[in-house]
Structure formats: structure tokens, C-alpha cells
Design a protein around this motif. Structure first.
Motif, short mmCIF file in Angstrom:
data_model
loop_
_atom_site.label_atom_id
_atom_site.label_comp_id
_atom_site.label_asym_id
_atom_site.label_seq_id
_atom_site.Cartn_x
_atom_site.Cartn_y
_atom_site.Cartn_z
N PRO A 315 0.84 -1.20 0.00
CA PRO A 315 0.00 0.00 0.00
C PRO A 315 0.87 1.25 0.00
O PRO A 315 1.89 1.31 0.71
CB PRO A 315 -0.78 -0.12 1.31
CG PRO A 315 -0.68 -1.55 1.71
CD PRO A 315 0.64 -2.03 1.20
N SER A 318 2.00 2.68 3.27
CA SER A 318 2.96 1.97 4.11
C SER A 318 4.36 2.56 3.98
O SER A 318 5.19 2.41 4.88
CB SER A 318 2.97 0.48 3.75
OG SER A 318 3.48 0.27 2.44
N HIS A 361 0.13 8.57 4.87
CA HIS A 361 -0.55 7.65 5.79
C HIS A 361 -2.01 7.45 5.38
O HIS A 361 -2.74 8.40 5.11
CB HIS A 361 -0.49 8.20 7.21
CG HIS A 361 -1.24 7.38 8.21
ND1 HIS A 361 -0.83 6.13 8.63
CD2 HIS A 361 -2.42 7.63 8.86
CE1 HIS A 361 -1.70 5.65 9.49
NE2 HIS A 361 -2.67 6.55 9.65
N GLY A 362 -2.43 6.20 5.32
CA GLY A 362 -3.81 5.86 5.03
C GLY A 362 -4.10 5.59 3.57
O GLY A 362 -5.20 5.12 3.26
N GLU A 363 -3.15 5.86 2.67
CA GLU A 363 -3.37 5.61 1.24
C GLU A 363 -3.22 4.11 0.97
O GLU A 363 -2.15 3.53 1.18
CB GLU A 363 -2.39 6.40 0.39
CG GLU A 363 -2.51 6.16 -1.11
CD GLU A 363 -3.91 6.41 -1.64
OE1 GLU A 363 -4.54 5.43 -2.11
OE2 GLU A 363 -4.36 7.57 -1.59
N THR A 364 -4.30 3.48 0.50
CA THR A 364 -4.32 2.02 0.35
C THR A 364 -3.99 1.53 -1.05
O THR A 364 -3.86 0.32 -1.26
CB THR A 364 -5.70 1.47 0.75
OG1 THR A 364 -6.71 2.04 -0.10
CG2 THR A 364 -6.01 1.80 2.20
N THR A 365 -3.86 2.43 -2.02
CA THR A 365 -3.57 2.00 -3.39
C THR A 365 -2.28 1.18 -3.43
O THR A 365 -1.23 1.63 -2.95
CB THR A 365 -3.41 3.22 -4.32
OG1 THR A 365 -4.62 3.98 -4.29
CG2 THR A 365 -3.12 2.78 -5.74
N PRO A 366 -2.32 -0.04 -3.98
CA PRO A 366 -1.09 -0.84 -4.04
C PRO A 366 -0.14 -0.33 -5.10
O PRO A 366 -0.56 0.11 -6.18
CB PRO A 366 -1.60 -2.25 -4.37
CG PRO A 366 -2.94 -2.05 -5.01
CD PRO A 366 -3.50 -0.79 -4.45
#
Length: 414
Positions: A315, A318, A361-366
Motif C-alpha cells: 500500500p 505503508s 498515511h492511510g493511502e491504500t492503493t497498491p
């Protein structure tokens, strides 16, 4: 670069140097040569392939058409380079067939000069509503019965007008189409970004030894922009922060001059064929204090940690989390608090200096192959100084790859 480009202390590309009498003449650029002479522009086949990928995604999403207006997405798909104004120039990208470009009648010849793909062009007169023309295109092609995707930067007046023209149409976000295509750069795009990076690094290497006591940020920026232009790039406004101004990511209105022991932070970039670079370097002019060296080394560690965390499939958020974990262990923050890292670790980059998505922080796009990001985990000590090191990378099957190698040491910043 940090949150958004730029604020204080900018300079025109070829402006005469300001400041002391010793720097009133324009710089001698005779030793620099154009590095972009062999660079290949984006071709017709590349743009048609982009449209084909977008159309495939439209079919998957059940979207009948996507609306984009003047800006980088219009350039990306059609080649048209056109500034935004109250007069709407936009394109309808249909799920099947050629795009339709809508533009003012008197602007058509100029707009066609950069149109790089087969497309229908429809014009509107000054006393007509262009959104009604767009609505007519969608209705005539029987696309209005399907959801219409709106590119995320299309302005409200255009969306509102389209709602009035097609009150029964379902308007949806085009992000699953436009973002998905634009975020994954092709080899041709990566080559242009590499060329822009090479120009910027060459300019840094020319400027660094020419920085002198007494110079202001504007003096140094003028040198940088002049060098970039000579090397074949189109300068983006250089941000140069001296002394305490470096503690604030986008600077201060106060004028600071280079002096012994002062931090110099440069955040600069350029475009080549529209594609951007973004590189930051920080050093100390003259004697280095223990605290300055410590912070510089910590930022270097942060940049390496971010790069190592940028694994395929991870992500995007991360990467930011990994850096903040390191900095918290060193006594900074926590989170975005100061002293510490008050902005995201990085941003997407391509045709725009800042593109989706961000390393925040919090961005979930892989992370996926072809995605490009800045890596700039600075540290800022209000009232003292700041350090930012920024290099961009792109994601490959084997992991991240730098466009520019990060600096090796405080003594070798470029």
C-alpha cells in the motif's frame, strides 16, 4: 517537493542575477550543452494505446464516456495543450470510436495545432453553451444512457452545465479509468522523465560550486533556472531556502543570505516534452555543526527506508508509515508534528509535478509497475533549519528504481 509547488523565492528562467554587485551580470553558460536533442516525443501510436486502455477500463466499469477538459489529462490523451479559461475546451472520450473535441469556434485552428490523434472537432460560438454541445454529443452517440465519467479536475461550471443539458444522465468519477491509465507510465514516458531528471542533476552540479556567501535564494534560483534552460529543459520555478527559511517546507517571505554555517535547501525540477523531474538537495555552506550533520544523516536514512518500503504491491501509505516509524524512534513527531516530518513522504509525478497517488498515511492503493513517486522525507526544526533530500523513483517488477541517485554525503550533496 513538499505539499504543493511553489510559494516564496522563485525566479524567472533567464533573469539577470539579483543581489550583490558581483552578481549583476547573467551567468556564463558556455560550458553547458543541450542534453535533450535525441529525446523522442510521445507518438501517435502511444496516445492511441492510451485511449484503447481507457476504453477497455470503461467497458469493465460500465462507463459510456469520460469527459476531460484542458489540462494534463487532455494533453495525455489527445496531445492538445491548452490553458484553462472561462471558455471551455474539453474532450469526450467514448467507450467506442474516436474522441470528440469541443472548443470555441475562433480557437479551433490553434487547438488543432497540437491535436495528435484522429478526433472529431466540434465548435461552439460565443453566444452558445458548450455543455449543451457536449450533451448533444453524448446523446447522439447514445452514450448518455450509460454513466458518464468526469475527470477529477473538471471544473464545477462544466459539470453543472452538463447536468442541466442531460438531467437524467448519471455522472460518476472517472478516476477508475483516468487514474488507472495515467498512473502506470510506459517506457516512452519513463524515458522522458529520465531525460528531465538528467537535465536537473546536471544543473545542480553546475550550480553547487557557484553558490557564494551573500547570495539570496533568488540569486541561486536564477542560476539554476538558467542552467536548466541551457541544458534543454523547461524550468519549473526553483525553490531555494537559506538558513532558517529551510525549516519551513515552502520557505518564508524573509530574505536570507548565504553565510558560513548556513543551510542551503534547493527544491528544483524541469519538464522535457511535458514530463517532469523533482529533486531536492540540502547542504551547509562552510562549517557544519554537529546538529546539522546529525539531521542530514537522519534524513538520508529516512529516504533509504522509504525506498526499501516501496515494494511491488505494498500500500502506498505503508511507505510513509515506515519513515514515520523511523523518525519516531529518533525522537521526532510523532506523526506529522514538529520537529519532524510535517508533510507526506512523497507524491506521484509525471505530466504533472504532483499526481495521484501520494505516499501518505492511510493511502491504500497498491504500488504497481510503472507508478512514479518522489521520495522526500525531510526533517524540519522550526527556528533553526530543515533538511530535505528528494529523488524520484518508478516501480518495476523487481522493485523501485531511482531516476536519480540520492546524494552520498553532506560533503557530496549533488
Amino acid at each position: 517537493m513538499a505539499p504543493t509547488r511553489r510559494s516564496f523565492l522563485t525566479a524567472a528562467a533567464l533573469a539577470p542575477l539579483a543581489g550583490t554587485a558581483a552578481r549583476t551580470a547573467e551567468p556564463d553558460l558556455a560550458g553547458l550543452r543541450d542534453l535533450t536533442t535525441g529525446v523522442a516525443p510521445i507518438g501517435v501510436a502511444e496516445r492511441q494505446a492510451r485511449l484503447a486502455r481507457a476504453q477497455a477500463l470503461m467497458r469493465t466499469q460500465g462507463i459510456g464516456a469520460v469527459l476531460v477538459e484542458s489540462g494534463s489529462s487532455l494533453t495525455y490523451f489527445t496531445g492538445v495543450r491548452w490553458g484553462r479559461s472561462e471558455r471551455l475546451t474539453a474532450a469526450v472520450l467514448p467507450v467506442e470510436g474516436q474522441p470528440v473535441l469541443v472548443t470555441p469556434f475562433f480557437e479551433e485552428p490553434s487547438v488543432r495545432e497540437t491535436l495528435a490523434i484522429p478526433a472529431e472537432v466540434r465548435t461552439w460560438q460565443e453566444d452558445e453553451d458548450p455543455t449543451r454541445l457536449i450533451g448533444g454529443v453524448l446523446a447522439n452517440r447514445k452514450l448518455a444512457a450509460y454513466p458518464v465519467g468526469i475527470e477529477e479536475t473538471v471544473r464545477f461550471f462544466a459539470v453543472d452545465g452538463l447536468r442541466r443539458a442531460l438531467p437524467d444522465a448519471r455522472l460518476v468519477s472517472a478516476n477508475p479509468v483516468v487514474r488507472a491509465v495515467r498512473m502506470r507510465k510506459t517506457a516512452a514516458e519513463l524515458a522522458l522523465m529520465q531525460a528531465a531528471t538528467d537535465v536537473t542533476i546536471a544543473a545542480y552540479r553546475w550550480v553547487h560550486p557557484r553558490v557564494e556567501v551573500g547570495m539570496t535564494g533568488a540569486d541561486i534560483a536564477a542560476l539554476m533556472n538558467a542552467a536548466i534552460a541551457r541544458l534543454g529543459g523547461t524550468p519549473e520555478s526553483a525553490l531555494v531556502l537559506v538558513g532558517e527559511a529551510s525549516a519551513y517546507p515552502h520557505g518564508s517571505k524573509q530574505v536570507h543570505r548565504v553565510a558560513d554555517g548556513e543551510v542551503v535547501l534547493m527544491d528544483c525540477g524541469c519538464t522535457v516534452q511535458g514530463y517532469q523531474s523533482d529533486i531536492s538537495r540540502t547542504w551547509v555552506h562552510g562549517a557544519v555543526s554537529k546538529e546539522q550533520r546529525t539531521v542530514w544523516d537522519q534524513v538520508q536514512r529516512g529516504q533509504r527506508v522509504a525506498f526499501a518500503a516501496a515494494k511491488l504491491g505494498a500500500p502506498a501509505g505503508s511507505v510513509d508509515d515506515a519513515v514515520r516509524g523511523l523518525y519516531a524512534s529518533l525522537g521526532y513527531g510523532p506523526g506529522y508534528k514538529l520537529p519532524g516530518l510535517s508533510h507526506r513522504t512523497g507524491h506521484g509525478i509525471g505530466l504533472d509535478g504532483h499526481e495521484p497517488v501520494n505516499l501518505v498515511h492511510g493511502e491504500t492503493t497498491p504500488l504497481d509497475v510503472g507508478m512514479c513517486f518522489s521520495d522526500e522525507p525531510g526533517l524540519y526544526l522550526p527556528g533553526k533549519f530543515g533538511v530535505r533530500l528528494e529523488d524520484c523513483f518508478h516501480v518495476t517488477e523487481a522493485g523501485p528504481r531511482w531516476f536519480s541517485e540520492p546524494p552520498r554525503s553532506l560533503e557530496q550533496p549533488v
